[in-house]
Design an enzyme around this catalytic site. Sequence first.
Site, PDB file in Angstrom:
ATOM      1  N   ASP A 174      40.773  33.949  41.034  1.00 41.47           N
ATOM      2  CA  ASP A 174      41.386  34.505  40.023  1.00 41.47           C
ATOM      3  C   ASP A 174      42.558  33.524  39.235  1.00 41.47           C
ATOM      4  O   ASP A 174      42.120  33.309  38.229  1.00 41.47           O
ATOM      5  CB  ASP A 174      42.480  35.843  40.198  1.00 41.47           C
ATOM      6  CG  ASP A 174      42.306  36.659  39.228  1.00 41.47           C
ATOM      7  OD1 ASP A 174      41.906  36.571  38.227  1.00 41.47           O
ATOM      8  OD2 ASP A 174      43.407  37.762  39.194  1.00 41.47           O
ATOM      9  N   HIS A 259      36.880  35.424  32.634  1.00 45.35           N
ATOM     10  CA  HIS A 259      37.240  36.847  32.784  1.00 45.35           C
ATOM     11  C   HIS A 259      35.969  37.893  31.875  1.00 45.35           C
ATOM     12  O   HIS A 259      35.764  38.763  32.311  1.00 45.35           O
ATOM     13  CB  HIS A 259      38.480  37.401  32.534  1.00 45.35           C
ATOM     14  CG  HIS A 259      39.535  37.189  33.689  1.00 45.35           C
ATOM     15  ND1 HIS A 259      39.929  35.809  33.730  1.00 45.35           N
ATOM     16  CD2 HIS A 259      40.025  38.015  34.434  1.00 45.35           C
ATOM     17  CE1 HIS A 259      40.890  35.976  34.759  1.00 45.35           C
ATOM     18  NE2 HIS A 259      40.809  37.208  35.344  1.00 45.35           N
ATOM     19  N   HIS A 262      33.230  38.253  34.341  1.00 43.59           N
ATOM     20  CA  HIS A 262      33.584  39.029  35.373  1.00 43.59           C
ATOM     21  C   HIS A 262      33.275  40.478  34.596  1.00 43.59           C
ATOM     22  O   HIS A 262      32.575  41.351  35.475  1.00 43.59           O
ATOM     23  CB  HIS A 262      35.048  38.904  35.627  1.00 43.59           C
ATOM     24  CG  HIS A 262      35.519  40.332  36.321  1.00 43.59           C
ATOM     25  ND1 HIS A 262      35.872  41.436  35.846  1.00 43.59           N
ATOM     26  CD2 HIS A 262      35.381  40.729  37.870  1.00 43.59           C
ATOM     27  CE1 HIS A 262      36.309  42.163  36.605  1.00 43.59           C
ATOM     28  NE2 HIS A 262      35.866  41.840  37.902  1.00 43.59           N
ATOM     29  N   HIS A 276      37.445  41.168  42.528  1.00 34.96           N
ATOM     30  CA  HIS A 276      37.602  40.516  41.136  1.00 34.96           C
ATOM     31  C   HIS A 276      37.584  38.900  41.167  1.00 34.96           C
ATOM     32  O   HIS A 276      37.019  38.483  40.374  1.00 34.96           O
ATOM     33  CB  HIS A 276      39.048  41.045  40.714  1.00 34.96           C
ATOM     34  CG  HIS A 276      39.514  40.657  39.305  1.00 34.96           C
ATOM     35  ND1 HIS A 276      39.085  41.056  38.130  1.00 34.96           N
ATOM     36  CD2 HIS A 276      40.318  39.392  39.223  1.00 34.96           C
ATOM     37  CE1 HIS A 276      39.674  40.292  37.231  1.00 34.96           C
ATOM     38  NE2 HIS A 276      40.339  39.362  37.683  1.00 34.96           N
TER      39      HIS A 276
END
Length: 381
Positions: A174, A259, A262, A276
């Site tokens: 992340d 992201h 994601h 995540h």
Amino acid sequence: MVSSSRAFAGPMRYIQGQGEIFNLAHYASIYGSKAFVLIDAFLFDEINEKIEPRFEEDGIAYRSLCFSGECCTNEIERLNDELDAFQGDVVLGIGGGKTLDTAKMLSATNHLPIIIVPTSASTDAPTSALSVLYSDKGEYVKNVKHSRNADLIVMDSGIIVKAPLRLFVAGMGDALATYFEAEANRRSAHNNLVGTGYQMTKTAYAISELCYETLMQDGYSAKIAVENQVVTAALENVIEANTLMSGLGFENAGLSCAHGIHAGLTALPETHPYYHGEKVAFGVLCQLVLENADEKTLLEVMEFMYRINLPLTLKEIGVEPTQENISTIAFGTAVDNKLIQSEPFEVTEDLVFAAIKVANDIGTKYLAATRKQGVKNDTKR
């Protein structure tokens, strides 16, 4: 509208160190005499045993509930009813990203102060004034912006180091996106995630750069520290990078392709068992391909990801690289959410499809070549 004003946001206080979990009653007493505590199911009994006696000693009324596992509307409504009945003065969220996001929702809805206590350094969610809302089935729904950040974040390094290694590595995945997404937003002059959105400050960009530098310098050593469950300077640095630097970086500089990928991946149920940060890490590769990053940067990132065992391919996050699957991800990335539109050029579904396909192929070839050379990567996902 694009704002020409700059803004920077963050938590009121951040405290990190071994044994800080035992100071929670003292910290909570600053905000009132009734503490409503939401705890991850995985650590519910252990955390209660550690902290409940401290609250009793300090005369703080204590009500703890076990988090169901999903930051979704039904869970938030259930917990709101419990909080209303208890009439708490302060909300404490103890656990992983979804637990903390749910605690933020409770705090915002009830206009109460909040103390965030991550039990792993697995995401950058703790410092932000954002919650990610999912469906009951774990599909991404939307980001929810709150009016303010946490009153206090407490990171107990002694607890973090005992969390599963995979969580810590996912946190580095992340955090890995922070600098690259900040750079995309800088080049596009896109608004950040503070309030209604403002230009990033130079402070936010510098923090994002430092986050990347810290991972490159200390990430592998910190991983070894977690494997041995010992707290080292490198571990403390990466806990800070995963949590504080990455959190301040993404909120104040903005999100982008990594992201966005994601979010697209969550449309495939087979990705739901993966963390995540694992999915974001693959998104970083896609972003580098989309932006036509130089080979030196691409190789540096892939080497780092391989050494700490972040996924370089779709198969490593449960996805067969079929045309249908890649199309589903591309649609979810380019059409169903706006994160990727902060890139400094127009992004189409076809461009995202191509980036995912090429990134997956580059990652597959890199893995094959590296393993042929005998370079080991023994961490298991």
